[in-house]
Design a protein around this motif. Sequence first.
Motif, PDB file in Angstrom:
ATOM      1  N   MET B 245      38.296  35.729  43.606  1.00  0.00           N
ATOM      2  CA  MET B 245      36.740  35.704  44.091  1.00  0.00           C
ATOM      3  C   MET B 245      37.292  34.043  44.039  1.00  0.00           C
ATOM      4  O   MET B 245      36.323  33.451  45.486  1.00  0.00           O
ATOM      5  N   THR B 246      37.487  32.875  43.366  1.00  0.00           N
ATOM      6  CA  THR B 246      37.465  31.445  43.557  1.00  0.00           C
ATOM      7  C   THR B 246      38.998  31.069  43.394  1.00  0.00           C
ATOM      8  O   THR B 246      39.874  31.896  42.599  1.00  0.00           O
ATOM      9  N   ASP B 247      39.493  30.049  43.778  1.00  0.00           N
ATOM     10  CA  ASP B 247      40.197  28.806  43.774  1.00  0.00           C
ATOM     11  C   ASP B 247      41.133  27.951  43.967  1.00  0.00           C
ATOM     12  O   ASP B 247      39.387  27.934  44.547  1.00  0.00           O
ATOM     13  N   SER B 248      41.560  27.525  44.641  1.00  0.00           N
ATOM     14  CA  SER B 248      41.528  25.983  44.768  1.00  0.00           C
ATOM     15  C   SER B 248      41.337  25.853  46.556  1.00  0.00           C
ATOM     16  O   SER B 248      40.338  24.420  46.514  1.00  0.00           O
ATOM     17  N   GLN B 249      41.422  26.582  46.805  1.00  0.00           N
ATOM     18  CA  GLN B 249      41.585  26.870  48.038  1.00  0.00           C
ATOM     19  C   GLN B 249      40.071  26.664  48.914  1.00  0.00           C
ATOM     20  O   GLN B 249      38.466  25.905  49.968  1.00  0.00           O
ATOM     21  N   SER B 250      38.847  27.740  48.463  1.00  0.00           N
ATOM     22  CA  SER B 250      38.088  27.707  48.716  1.00  0.00           C
ATOM     23  C   SER B 250      36.798  28.114  47.619  1.00  0.00           C
ATOM     24  O   SER B 250      37.426  29.155  46.578  1.00  0.00           O
ATOM     25  N   TRP B 251      35.682  27.638  47.901  1.00  0.00           N
ATOM     26  CA  TRP B 251      34.633  28.670  46.936  1.00  0.00           C
ATOM     27  C   TRP B 251      34.006  29.485  47.622  1.00  0.00           C
ATOM     28  O   TRP B 251      32.635  29.459  47.742  1.00  0.00           O
ATOM     29  N   PRO B 252      33.923  30.306  47.824  1.00  0.00           N
ATOM     30  CA  PRO B 252      33.076  31.300  48.924  1.00  0.00           C
ATOM     31  C   PRO B 252      31.678  32.065  48.101  1.00  0.00           C
ATOM     32  O   PRO B 252      31.642  33.161  48.808  1.00  0.00           O
ATOM     33  N   MET B 253      31.359  31.654  46.686  1.00  0.00           N
ATOM     34  CA  MET B 253      30.381  32.558  46.377  1.00  0.00           C
ATOM     35  C   MET B 253      29.008  31.688  45.752  1.00  0.00           C
ATOM     36  O   MET B 253      29.485  31.036  45.438  1.00  0.00           O
ATOM     37  N   ASP B 297      38.535  32.315  38.154  1.00  0.00           N
ATOM     38  CA  ASP B 297      40.153  31.300  38.011  1.00  0.00           C
ATOM     39  C   ASP B 297      39.991  30.282  37.398  1.00  0.00           C
ATOM     40  O   ASP B 297      39.397  29.410  37.964  1.00  0.00           O
ATOM     41  N   MET B 298      40.352  30.015  36.352  1.00  0.00           N
ATOM     42  CA  MET B 298      40.462  28.400  35.558  1.00  0.00           C
ATOM     43  C   MET B 298      40.922  28.804  34.523  1.00  0.00           C
ATOM     44  O   MET B 298      41.638  29.546  34.088  1.00  0.00           O
ATOM     45  N   PRO B 299      41.827  27.388  33.559  1.00  0.00           N
ATOM     46  CA  PRO B 299      40.972  25.909  34.400  1.00  0.00           C
ATOM     47  C   PRO B 299      41.831  25.745  35.572  1.00  0.00           C
ATOM     48  O   PRO B 299      41.397  24.308  36.081  1.00  0.00           O
ATOM     49  N   GLY B 300      42.470  26.326  36.305  1.00  0.00           N
ATOM     50  CA  GLY B 300      43.893  25.981  36.980  1.00  0.00           C
ATOM     51  C   GLY B 300      43.102  26.777  38.596  1.00  0.00           C
ATOM     52  O   GLY B 300      41.785  27.263  37.677  1.00  0.00           O
ATOM     53  N   HIS B 301      43.595  26.248  39.292  1.00  0.00           N
ATOM     54  CA  HIS B 301      43.329  27.402  40.244  1.00  0.00           C
ATOM     55  C   HIS B 301      41.526  26.847  40.657  1.00  0.00           C
ATOM     56  O   HIS B 301      41.047  27.758  41.326  1.00  0.00           O
ATOM     57  N   THR B 302      41.072  25.621  41.159  1.00  0.00           N
ATOM     58  CA  THR B 302      39.602  24.826  40.488  1.00  0.00           C
ATOM     59  C   THR B 302      39.734  24.189  41.504  1.00  0.00           C
ATOM     60  O   THR B 302      38.653  23.837  41.032  1.00  0.00           O
ATOM     61  N   THR B 303      40.460  24.202  42.409  1.00  0.00           N
ATOM     62  CA  THR B 303      39.839  22.769  43.613  1.00  0.00           C
ATOM     63  C   THR B 303      38.691  22.479  43.593  1.00  0.00           C
ATOM     64  O   THR B 303      37.935  21.770  43.969  1.00  0.00           O
ATOM     65  N   SER B 304      38.342  23.631  44.421  1.00  0.00           N
ATOM     66  CA  SER B 304      37.256  23.787  45.613  1.00  0.00           C
ATOM     67  C   SER B 304      36.058  23.349  44.408  1.00  0.00           C
ATOM     68  O   SER B 304      35.221  23.298  45.099  1.00  0.00           O
ATOM     69  N   GLY B 366      43.224  32.595  34.596  1.00  0.00           N
ATOM     70  CA  GLY B 366      44.334  31.865  33.713  1.00  0.00           C
ATOM     71  C   GLY B 366      45.557  31.403  34.153  1.00  0.00           C
ATOM     72  O   GLY B 366      46.363  30.739  33.387  1.00  0.00           O
ATOM     73  N   ASP B 367      45.845  32.349  34.992  1.00  0.00           N
ATOM     74  CA  ASP B 367      46.964  31.655  36.023  1.00  0.00           C
ATOM     75  C   ASP B 367      47.611  30.363  36.017  1.00  0.00           C
ATOM     76  O   ASP B 367      46.764  29.490  36.707  1.00  0.00           O
ATOM     77  N   GLU B 368      48.966  30.238  35.812  1.00  0.00           N
ATOM     78  CA  GLU B 368      49.354  29.052  36.707  1.00  0.00           C
ATOM     79  C   GLU B 368      48.474  27.317  36.338  1.00  0.00           C
ATOM     80  O   GLU B 368      48.881  27.138  36.930  1.00  0.00           O
ATOM     81  N   VAL B 369      48.606  27.685  35.555  1.00  0.00           N
ATOM     82  CA  VAL B 369      48.221  26.148  34.447  1.00  0.00           C
ATOM     83  C   VAL B 369      49.563  25.258  34.864  1.00  0.00           C
ATOM     84  O   VAL B 369      50.666  25.523  34.189  1.00  0.00           O
ATOM     85  N   ASN B 370      49.038  24.213  35.115  1.00  0.00           N
ATOM     86  CA  ASN B 370      50.108  23.285  35.535  1.00  0.00           C
ATOM     87  C   ASN B 370      49.754  22.244  34.123  1.00  0.00           C
ATOM     88  O   ASN B 370      48.708  21.716  33.712  1.00  0.00           O
ATOM     89  N   SER B 371      50.680  21.558  33.537  1.00  0.00           N
ATOM     90  CA  SER B 371      50.512  20.599  32.510  1.00  0.00           C
ATOM     91  C   SER B 371      50.715  19.423  33.347  1.00  0.00           C
ATOM     92  O   SER B 371      50.635  18.270  32.417  1.00  0.00           O
ATOM     93  N   GLN B 372      51.263  18.551  34.158  1.00  0.00           N
ATOM     94  CA  GLN B 372      51.262  17.366  34.460  1.00  0.00           C
ATOM     95  C   GLN B 372      50.251  16.730  34.744  1.00  0.00           C
ATOM     96  O   GLN B 372      50.281  15.825  34.624  1.00  0.00           O
ATOM     97  N   VAL B 373      49.580  17.886  35.464  1.00  0.00           N
ATOM     98  CA  VAL B 373      47.893  17.690  36.403  1.00  0.00           C
ATOM     99  C   VAL B 373      46.686  16.923  34.984  1.00  0.00           C
ATOM    100  O   VAL B 373      46.310  15.963  35.305  1.00  0.00           O
ATOM    101  N   TYR B 374      47.307  17.266  33.743  1.00  0.00           N
ATOM    102  CA  TYR B 374      46.354  17.198  32.541  1.00  0.00           C
ATOM    103  C   TYR B 374      47.135  15.053  32.420  1.00  0.00           C
ATOM    104  O   TYR B 374      46.787  14.851  31.364  1.00  0.00           O
TER     105      TYR B 374
END
Lengths: 596, 596
Positions: B245-253, B297-304, B366-374
């Motif tokens: 439902m949700t990702d970094s690109q948009s939160w449509p709910m 999706d979290m904690p990554g993929h949450t820019t929106s 919980g996919d593709e959590v990036n360490s560098q962003v922390y």
Amino acid sequence: MYSPIYLIFILASQVLAIWPAPQSFTNGTSVLWIARGVQVTYNGGNVGWSPSSFDPVDTEQIMGIQSSSSYAAGNSTFSSNSIVQAAISRNLNTLFDQGLVPWKLVGRNQLSQFEPAANSSQTFISSLAITQTQADTLNTYKPLAGDVDESYNLTITTDGKATISAVSSTGVMHGLQTFIQLFYKHSTTAGMYTNLAPVSIIDAPKFAHRGLNMDVARNWFPMENIIRTIDALAMNKFNRLHLHMTDSQSWPMDIPALPDLSKKGAYQTGLSYTPTDIKQIQTYAVERGIEVIIEFDMPGHTTSIGYAYPDLITGFDAKPWATYCAEPPCGSLQLNNTAVYDFLQTLFNDVIPRVQPYSAYFHTGGDEVNSQVYLLDPTVKSNESSVIGPLIQKLVDRNHAQLRSSGLTPIVWEEMLLDWNLTLGSDVLVQSWLSDASVAAITAKGHKALAGNYNFWYLDCGKGQWLDFDNGASFQTYYPFADYCSPTKSWRLVYAYDPLAGVPANQTHLVQGGEVHIWSEQTDPVNLDDMVWPRASAAGEVLWSGRQDASGQNRSQITASPRLAEMRERMVNTGVKVGPVQMVFCTQNNATECSL
Amino acid sequence: MYSPIYLIFILASQVLAIWPAPQSFTNGTSVLWIARGVQVTYNGGNVGWSPSSFDPVDTEQIMGIQSSSSYAAGNSTFSSNSIVQAAISRNLNTLFDQGLVPWKLVGRNQLSQFEPAANSSQTFISSLAITQTQADTLNTYKPLAGDVDESYNLTITTDGKATISAVSSTGVMHGLQTFIQLFYKHSTTAGMYTNLAPVSIIDAPKFAHRGLNMDVARNWFPMENIIRTIDALAMNKFNRLHLHMTDSQSWPMDIPALPDLSKKGAYQTGLSYTPTDIKQIQTYAVERGIEVIIEFDMPGHTTSIGYAYPDLITGFDAKPWATYCAEPPCGSLQLNNTAVYDFLQTLFNDVIPRVQPYSAYFHTGGDEVNSQVYLLDPTVKSNESSVIGPLIQKLVDRNHAQLRSSGLTPIVWEEMLLDWNLTLGSDVLVQSWLSDASVAAITAKGHKALAGNYNFWYLDCGKGQWLDFDNGASFQTYYPFADYCSPTKSWRLVYAYDPLAGVPANQTHLVQGGEVHIWSEQTDPVNLDDMVWPRASAAGEVLWSGRQDASGQNRSQITASPRLAEMRERMVNTGVKVGPVQMVFCTQNNATECSL
């Protein structure tokens, strides 16, 4: 926290709006509105454009037209007046009825900053003055490459005067396509606006032959699919639709002199184009600046003739097929059989009068001739090139002589010239598909060439094999079932193709253009649009605008991407099911976020 | 000259007709017709099925039903009666209104030999007696994997008595889907017939979880696309629709407790699913035997989230993005920020009551959590797993505890377990996407797993890169712009996937099924159907019927191909724009001509 998306977009918007890119395009940032009451003139005469689909009766309302001329073509009559009038109605109806609200093309929730205020005082485009500077000729409607000057100039002043000037009605139509791409629909009911005034565009095509080759033999495409494809081609300033009409799998075109051909060779009796259908396709295309080129592929790819005339075919459905043809069912015209010659005479006698009024060309095919199948031919009994080659020469000479005697120019696939070393008339246009080196080899022999390297411009590639594999050795051999021309030719790869790559500078004039190809093993009416568009649009820009820009640099994906995304939305609004260019996050950020 | 196509087809037709393949299917070659007046009973009571779309009032016409029971779910009420009644109306309307004339599936112009004579004496199916042997429970409508017995038996006698027997209403619906696939439409007005009587089918799914994961965040999908997809899933006997439902690109709910989330995070304010929309999706799906699983999706993929709540996100749109995320725009939930915890509490408090009536699951990503962003996270300032891992553990624990307290079972992507080595509750379902080894690693840890290896089941792969490349080094590096997971996963490759590959026999019970995935970087409403189907159908058969047949052999493309081609035609007739399986030449010759 927010990036200055709005500012980025306003700067970048100057390169938006037109696909394919004009040769020269300067613009400002003033707003102009356009309303249905806009006065349209053609060579000084008011055009009472129809607010619904074109009504031919309205032609009577055109007055004062200077370049008027009509040509009887078969039992059709084309006139500049009626063609331009219809194009005006069609394009303005698209503008007003299928306008684009560009929410996907501006920053998130930034549409109100992009749009002019709905309640601001509105300056309208008061007039669109269309001038055609030369009279059309019959060749305008059935041109050889280069016969038509397709150039146009377009201006819009900030006080609302718009002009399109062109040498030919074809150029006028290109100008109209460009004109309507300058406008957006306001998200309120405020109407249609451009924010690019003043506009000055000087435009002309790089290549004279800009085509789509559409295989209508391997799946059945009802008329509306071809009609819709012609509309889409016109939007992208293509000027050729090459119908790969017949192949081994089916013969979907009625030949009244040989009625069993389609009755038995179509996928089902009745699933074929009647003479009326063909004429409708041809005239619909001519009226949109597009020439239909029909191909009867031969001597290979002819199995479907065998459903009606088995004695004309060698190796009908021969097995194992991989020995006798590139694709099942195998079957080729027998090469030394007088019955085949009689058949061809009758076939071309039937079709030539129905093609000649609408096209300067006829495509006689010639790809992928298999030698082994001629071991089975009772009139040949050999797989030796030294035996087969002269027989192919004789057959091609026969066909081409008959075409020439009716004023049609033959087109052949490259194998005829490069693999079989046929002696072809200097008039013959040779269509390449195998490589850049092939194009160069054709021009090196002094022949006119069409480009369209399958590594770039085969839109069917990358879907995976269309064959089924058994669970044994075939499975292991072909796993993961990629096709021979994988990967998919993405629009970026299509866009990277240069039709002149590898051709010496002193021979590039022989490259008359090219064609992007949709073979139909895995394409039918349901997915046709998604398979062809937006990728064919990328080829369209290469052919119209050139692979290189005015400064000689290869055009960039990064600047093309937002324009193509906009073109896609415009095409979708007209009913063409064009796949997305990028996700909305990218199109909203003008590709600056989605590039490497 | 002609092959005995007709005879080949008649023999082969015995394996046609049903997709996915039943566990057991015996049939004859007798003809039966079916008319709208067929008497349908459900547990002995006549069902007055509606000849148009289902009218709930007709529920009153059902009498004598034994297994009737209803369950209040949120403010919806589900009952076996109304669900079965609606399914009967729906399927019979499909049968009579969208029937298939199989001209593409029989030899060229051989339809008249395949069809029964239109003027022959007709034996009709007199009755369809549906029996449900156990009452449904609330878990029927929001099951954990295995909660519902989805099996059914179907019989048709040569004298026209048809029966469907199932344990649950879900099984009844599967039986109805199978039933209508047995019939063809006559090419005349003679009606609908089967030529397979007598029929005896015993059927049950191989896997309990058969899902499509649909990314609705990277492009915007209006409601009708999800509704149509549910219909298509039901035809293929899927039972899960996982909405990414949700990702970094948009939160449509829409989240009423956090209205700015979609107001600012959707691609445009208003392009989001309202609570009413979500409920409509859920109930529409439940009524078709499909459970909707929502993923945040979290904690990554949450820019929106950052468009509304910038202080909750680290690395919002950080550049260069390849350093900080898998795909722009970068941004992850801050990991040690009490405001994030408060936000999550509010978020889940809002959504749980709207999910819990319709689903047993919630997917926390919980996919593709990036360490560098922390490194950029003011509450973390580290890229060390030893620092980040415990913080992710704490966040996931918080979310899962809140879900569990409402009876929802969490699902996570495999990285949570396999990369971050989180301690997860034994209830947690772990969704794999990376490899067969991942599935085995999940089960080795004793966890329940979902399969869906991206090398087989990522339907977005093979389109080419979605990024734009500059004309410099990027162009050279990425040419010819194939994507990371090229080639295209053709239906044959999808079909070759075994969800149990690599899993030891004593752990296969932990593999609850799998999901086929459509990520939406290059998919939107225009090409959704062509991207998903028929390839998802191939996954559907693997999940329902198993990669292996009853004899333990891998199922063959060669026998699957004509069945899938038929299923495709049936789906197209219902309005799903399913791409072709093979060209008509192949489908007319039952794939025997088009295999290696």
